[in-house]
Design a protein around this motif. Structure first.
Motif, PDB file in Angstrom:
ATOM      1  N   ASP A  57       0.279  -3.031  11.282  1.00 25.15           N
ATOM      2  CA  ASP A  57       2.020  -2.331   9.652  1.00 25.15           C
ATOM      3  C   ASP A  57       1.549  -3.700   8.458  1.00 25.15           C
ATOM      4  O   ASP A  57       2.253  -3.019   7.439  1.00 25.15           O
ATOM      5  CB  ASP A  57       3.033  -2.574  10.535  1.00 25.15           C
ATOM      6  CG  ASP A  57       4.823  -1.553   9.845  1.00 25.15           C
ATOM      7  OD1 ASP A  57       3.634  -0.799   8.966  1.00 25.15           O
ATOM      8  OD2 ASP A  57       5.470  -2.017  10.099  1.00 25.15           O
ATOM      9  N   THR A  58       1.324  -4.634   8.183  1.00 21.33           N
ATOM     10  CA  THR A  58       0.667  -5.553   7.783  1.00 21.33           C
ATOM     11  C   THR A  58       0.787  -4.651   6.583  1.00 21.33           C
ATOM     12  O   THR A  58       0.040  -5.205   5.560  1.00 21.33           O
ATOM     13  CB  THR A  58       0.767  -6.901   7.846  1.00 21.33           C
ATOM     14  OG1 THR A  58       2.252  -7.268   8.579  1.00 21.33           O
ATOM     15  CG2 THR A  58       0.890  -8.218   6.604  1.00 21.33           C
ATOM     16  N   ILE A  59      -1.048  -4.772   7.518  1.00 22.51           N
ATOM     17  CA  ILE A  59      -2.206  -4.119   6.846  1.00 22.51           C
ATOM     18  C   ILE A  59      -1.752  -2.774   5.894  1.00 22.51           C
ATOM     19  O   ILE A  59      -2.412  -2.445   4.408  1.00 22.51           O
ATOM     20  CB  ILE A  59      -3.824  -4.460   7.284  1.00 22.51           C
ATOM     21  CG1 ILE A  59      -4.390  -5.675   7.762  1.00 22.51           C
ATOM     22  CG2 ILE A  59      -4.373  -3.712   6.522  1.00 22.51           C
ATOM     23  CD1 ILE A  59      -5.090  -5.746   8.619  1.00 22.51           C
ATOM     24  N   THR A  60      -0.899  -2.040   6.305  1.00 21.41           N
ATOM     25  CA  THR A  60      -0.982  -0.680   6.728  1.00 21.41           C
ATOM     26  C   THR A  60      -0.044  -0.422   4.956  1.00 21.41           C
ATOM     27  O   THR A  60      -0.356   0.302   3.892  1.00 21.41           O
ATOM     28  CB  THR A  60      -0.455  -0.171   7.702  1.00 21.41           C
ATOM     29  OG1 THR A  60      -1.495   0.405   8.573  1.00 21.41           O
ATOM     30  CG2 THR A  60      -0.093   1.331   6.849  1.00 21.41           C
ATOM     31  N   THR A  61       0.840  -1.732   5.575  1.00 14.90           N
ATOM     32  CA  THR A  61       1.679  -1.453   3.688  1.00 14.90           C
ATOM     33  C   THR A  61       1.561  -2.006   2.694  1.00 14.90           C
ATOM     34  O   THR A  61       1.497  -1.200   1.751  1.00 14.90           O
ATOM     35  CB  THR A  61       3.250  -1.943   4.611  1.00 14.90           C
ATOM     36  OG1 THR A  61       3.817  -0.610   5.518  1.00 14.90           O
ATOM     37  CG2 THR A  61       4.020  -1.804   3.256  1.00 14.90           C
ATOM     38  N   ALA A  62       0.031  -3.163   2.987  1.00  8.78           N
ATOM     39  CA  ALA A  62       0.284  -4.839   1.644  1.00  8.78           C
ATOM     40  C   ALA A  62      -0.873  -2.827   1.067  1.00  8.78           C
ATOM     41  O   ALA A  62      -1.129  -3.143  -0.364  1.00  8.78           O
ATOM     42  CB  ALA A  62      -0.646  -5.637   2.139  1.00  8.78           C
ATOM     43  N   ASP A  63      -1.458  -2.706   1.740  1.00 12.74           N
ATOM     44  CA  ASP A  63      -2.747  -1.630   1.300  1.00 12.74           C
ATOM     45  C   ASP A  63      -2.151  -0.292   0.451  1.00 12.74           C
ATOM     46  O   ASP A  63      -3.315   0.705   0.192  1.00 12.74           O
ATOM     47  CB  ASP A  63      -3.708  -1.783   2.200  1.00 12.74           C
ATOM     48  CG  ASP A  63      -5.414  -1.901   1.535  1.00 12.74           C
ATOM     49  OD1 ASP A  63      -5.511  -2.096   0.454  1.00 12.74           O
ATOM     50  OD2 ASP A  63      -5.740  -0.703   1.880  1.00 12.74           O
ATOM     51  N   SER A  64      -1.319   0.203   0.344  1.00 11.95           N
ATOM     52  CA  SER A  64      -0.920   1.472   0.343  1.00 11.95           C
ATOM     53  C   SER A  64      -0.044   1.574  -0.625  1.00 11.95           C
ATOM     54  O   SER A  64       0.776   1.100  -1.358  1.00 11.95           O
ATOM     55  CB  SER A  64      -0.147   2.207   1.480  1.00 11.95           C
ATOM     56  OG  SER A  64       0.241   3.420   0.842  1.00 11.95           O
ATOM     57  N   GLU A  65      -0.576   2.488  -1.873  1.00 11.85           N
ATOM     58  CA  GLU A  65       0.027   2.486  -2.921  1.00 11.85           C
ATOM     59  C   GLU A  65       1.550   3.104  -2.787  1.00 11.85           C
ATOM     60  O   GLU A  65       1.626   3.803  -3.707  1.00 11.85           O
ATOM     61  CB  GLU A  65      -1.010   3.320  -3.975  1.00 11.85           C
ATOM     62  CG  GLU A  65      -1.559   2.681  -4.529  1.00 11.85           C
ATOM     63  CD  GLU A  65      -2.689   2.680  -5.462  1.00 11.85           C
ATOM     64  OE1 GLU A  65      -2.364   4.783  -6.028  1.00 11.85           O
ATOM     65  OE2 GLU A  65      -3.784   2.424  -6.264  1.00 11.85           O
ATOM     66  N   ASN A  66       1.655   4.434  -1.651  1.00 10.81           N
ATOM     67  CA  ASN A  66       2.439   4.867  -1.513  1.00 10.81           C
ATOM     68  C   ASN A  66       3.678   3.906  -0.731  1.00 10.81           C
ATOM     69  O   ASN A  66       4.469   4.666  -0.614  1.00 10.81           O
ATOM     70  CB  ASN A  66       2.330   6.125   0.274  1.00 10.81           C
ATOM     71  CG  ASN A  66       1.037   6.964  -0.795  1.00 10.81           C
ATOM     72  OD1 ASN A  66       1.630   7.679  -1.696  1.00 10.81           O
ATOM     73  ND2 ASN A  66       0.120   7.429   0.355  1.00 10.81           N
ATOM     74  N   SER A  67       3.235   3.190  -0.248  1.00  7.16           N
ATOM     75  CA  SER A  67       4.262   2.277  -0.117  1.00  7.16           C
ATOM     76  C   SER A  67       5.525   1.856  -1.710  1.00  7.16           C
ATOM     77  O   SER A  67       5.031   1.444  -1.727  1.00  7.16           O
ATOM     78  CB  SER A  67       3.762   0.231   0.986  1.00  7.16           C
ATOM     79  OG  SER A  67       4.736  -0.341   0.189  1.00  7.16           O
ATOM     80  N   ARG A  68       7.186   2.028  -0.647  1.00  5.23           N
ATOM     81  CA  ARG A  68       7.819   1.279  -2.047  1.00  5.23           C
ATOM     82  C   ARG A  68       7.783   0.452  -2.184  1.00  5.23           C
ATOM     83  O   ARG A  68       8.655  -0.270  -3.036  1.00  5.23           O
ATOM     84  CB  ARG A  68       9.017   2.512  -1.170  1.00  5.23           C
ATOM     85  CG  ARG A  68      10.412   2.287  -0.484  1.00  5.23           C
ATOM     86  CD  ARG A  68      10.974   2.394   0.592  1.00  5.23           C
ATOM     87  NE  ARG A  68      10.423   3.560   1.742  1.00  5.23           N
ATOM     88  CZ  ARG A  68      11.621   4.195   1.747  1.00  5.23           C
ATOM     89  NH1 ARG A  68      12.757   4.084   2.338  1.00  5.23           N
ATOM     90  NH2 ARG A  68      11.083   5.688   2.870  1.00  5.23           N
ATOM     91  N   ASN A  69       7.603  -0.489  -0.689  1.00  6.68           N
ATOM     92  CA  ASN A  69       7.549  -2.116  -1.114  1.00  6.68           C
ATOM     93  C   ASN A  69       6.642  -2.772  -2.098  1.00  6.68           C
ATOM     94  O   ASN A  69       7.183  -3.428  -3.055  1.00  6.68           O
ATOM     95  CB  ASN A  69       7.696  -2.372   0.154  1.00  6.68           C
ATOM     96  CG  ASN A  69       9.001  -2.497   0.795  1.00  6.68           C
ATOM     97  OD1 ASN A  69      10.290  -3.587   0.918  1.00  6.68           O
ATOM     98  ND2 ASN A  69       8.816  -1.904   1.941  1.00  6.68           N
ATOM     99  N   VAL A  70       5.659  -2.060  -2.215  1.00 10.21           N
ATOM    100  CA  VAL A  70       4.350  -2.197  -3.086  1.00 10.21           C
ATOM    101  C   VAL A  70       5.204  -1.742  -4.492  1.00 10.21           C
ATOM    102  O   VAL A  70       4.361  -2.972  -5.380  1.00 10.21           O
ATOM    103  CB  VAL A  70       2.873  -2.061  -2.344  1.00 10.21           C
ATOM    104  CG1 VAL A  70       1.617  -2.642  -3.376  1.00 10.21           C
ATOM    105  CG2 VAL A  70       2.769  -2.498  -1.340  1.00 10.21           C
ATOM    106  N   ARG A  71       5.196  -0.515  -4.647  1.00 11.84           N
ATOM    107  CA  ARG A  71       5.802  -0.158  -5.105  1.00 11.84           C
ATOM    108  C   ARG A  71       7.066  -1.099  -6.616  1.00 11.84           C
ATOM    109  O   ARG A  71       6.556  -0.846  -7.776  1.00 11.84           O
ATOM    110  CB  ARG A  71       6.321   1.322  -5.267  1.00 11.84           C
ATOM    111  CG  ARG A  71       5.105   2.333  -5.401  1.00 11.84           C
ATOM    112  CD  ARG A  71       5.174   3.913  -5.394  1.00 11.84           C
ATOM    113  NE  ARG A  71       5.799   4.067  -4.479  1.00 11.84           N
ATOM    114  CZ  ARG A  71       7.848   4.611  -4.154  1.00 11.84           C
ATOM    115  NH1 ARG A  71       8.207   4.264  -5.723  1.00 11.84           N
ATOM    116  NH2 ARG A  71       7.363   5.236  -3.377  1.00 11.84           N
TER     117      ARG A  71
END
Length: 453
Positions: A338-352
């Protein structure tokens, strides 16, 4: 597969909740749609959201694809076309202003529910599965309402299963941390079976029918039967859940990964600012994240290490939960995946969020952080960013327990203190020239090394 669930309630509706409900009810996902539950009820705490969903149910042509440029998340709340005529289930939406049936009103008075929660009672009344998907800040409130409902005399014979989708950490005034599974396990009647569902996944990719998986976890006994029933309900052509017996560890891991994702977003803004004066790179090359790989790897590693250290210090070694081995945490779908998936996704609202927050902070390092957080969430993200309250709770835990988690401390200081992205990146490189630190027991378990004492 045998039919286990006949009626499913989604409390409340939301992006992730509707996505999970679509895994169950979308006819495109199932090899045998005849096994799908007959009824879906949704609760919306805002009446205008309920009306939008009802409009889609009654008129499928009114549905607006959330991936279209015209989609406005402030005006449209249907993230799936619930009016699709291929859906055979009976779908209803309830809100505080819904017409309340007489017997529901009577039970509501007996349970001491307010107007808001009478509609929840109406939504869950006939359900044998409740998908509980509120924001982390609202989970205890919903659990309290459901406890009142199912503790009332009229509901004693009902014991629906509960699948909780909420991610977050809950810290009381004494500095004791809890995770969602603990909240539902302690707050709901013992007769109800409870489980959580965590990543690795991004909801927008699931809605596009792309391959994905999640982890369903419970401590309920017999565990295997319960997990199999949930897996059969959720599985389809594009989605497969895996099982776990460590819901608390996964709840912790999937909460803190949102803070890691915010750190990644802030790091991306730092990289973009650093590269903007390099004329040999085009603006598109700078903005598409092509040059953030080194920093991404470092942030994810530091975040994973801090996550395990905090979990082990606060919860694992004190025996509050069943002991979790390092590899069960670090190599799990819910932590590493889940960490890799979220951290590497521009679709993650947390990354955005982290990216836009970092950009504004670079422009104005002395900005009021709370006001800046609110502006970015409302103007750029327009959805709940769960990493923000989690970072705030981590900050409390760091101070109360004097945790040595420099990455989490740095992200919290950027959000709520006076740290700037450039100083944050510098601090992450302070370990240069030293040996990497780790727990020797991890090596011995993972690689079978006999020389590790």
């Amino acid at each position: 597969m045998t039919r286990k669930y006949h009626s499913v309630a989604l409390i409340p509706e939301g992006v992730w909740g509707q996505t999970v409900a679509s895994l169950i009810f979308d006819p495109k996902r199932h090899p045998d749609y005849s096994k799908v539950p007959e009824k879906l009820t949704m609760y919306s705490w805002r009446d205008h959201r309920a009306k939008d969903l009802e409009r889609i149910i009654n008129d499928p042509s009114a549905y607006q694809d959330p991936f279209s440029p015209e989609f406005n998340p402030e005006e449209n709340f249907a993230y799936f076309n619930w009016g699709n005529p291929d859906i055979k289930a009976d779908i209803k939406v309830y809100s505080p202003l819904s017409t309340i049936e007489r017997h529901i009103d009577r039970i509501s008075e007996e349970a001491g529910l307010g107007e808001k929660y009478r509609a929840i009672l109406q939504a869950v009344y006939d359900s044998d599965l409740i998908i509980l998907a509120p924001r982390s800040s609202e989970l205890m409130e919903y659990v309290s309402a459901l406890n009142k409902i199912y503790s009332s005399a009229a509901m004693q014979d009902k014991s629906p299963d509960v699948l909780c989708l909420t991610k977050g950490i809950f810290v009381d005034d004494e500095g004791t941390a809890k995770v969602p599974y603990e909240i539902i396990e302690e707050g709901l009647p013992k007769r109800m079976r409870k489980a959580i569902m965590v990543g690795p996944n991004i909801s927008s990719e699931i809605r596009l029918y792309l391959p994905a998986t999640s982890v369903v976890a419970t401590k309920h006994s017999p565990r295997r039967r319960f997990l199999r029933e949930l897996s059969e309900l959720l599985s389809g052509y594009h989605f497969r859940p895996v099982w776990s017996k460590h819901p608390n560890a996964l709840g912790w891991a999937t909460a803190v990964k949102n803070v890691v994702a915010i750190g990644v977003g802030i790091g991306n803004s730092y990289i973009e600012d650093t590269l903007k004066n390099m004329t040999e790179l085009s603006e598109e090359q700078i903005k598409n994240g092509s040059y953030n790989s080194n920093l991404l790897g470092e942030i994810v590693t530091l975040g994973m290490r801090d996550g395990w250290h905090a979990f082990n210090h606060l919860l694992n070694r004190h025996g509050r939960w069943s002991k979790v081995r390092p590899e069960e945490y670090l190599l799990s779908f819910g932590a590493l995946g889940d960490t890799i998936t979220t951290a590497d996704s521009e679709n993650s609202r947390n990354v955005r969020f982290g990216y836009h927050f970092g950009k504004e902070l670079i422009k104005n390092p002395h900005a009021d952080r709370e006001a800046l957080i609110e502006d970015v969430v409302q103007e750029k993200i327009k959805q709940a960013v769960e990493g923000i309250p989690t970072a705030r709770d981590l900050q409390k835990l760091i101070k109360t327990h004097k945790l040595q988690v420099p990455f989490f401390e740095g992200v919290s200081e950027m959000l709520f203190g006076d740290l700037t992205p450039d100083v944050f990146v510098e601090k992450m490189f302070e370990t240069a020239g030293r040996y990497e630190t780790y727990d020797d027991r991890i090596l011995s378990r993972l690689f079978g090394r006999r020389d590790v004492k």
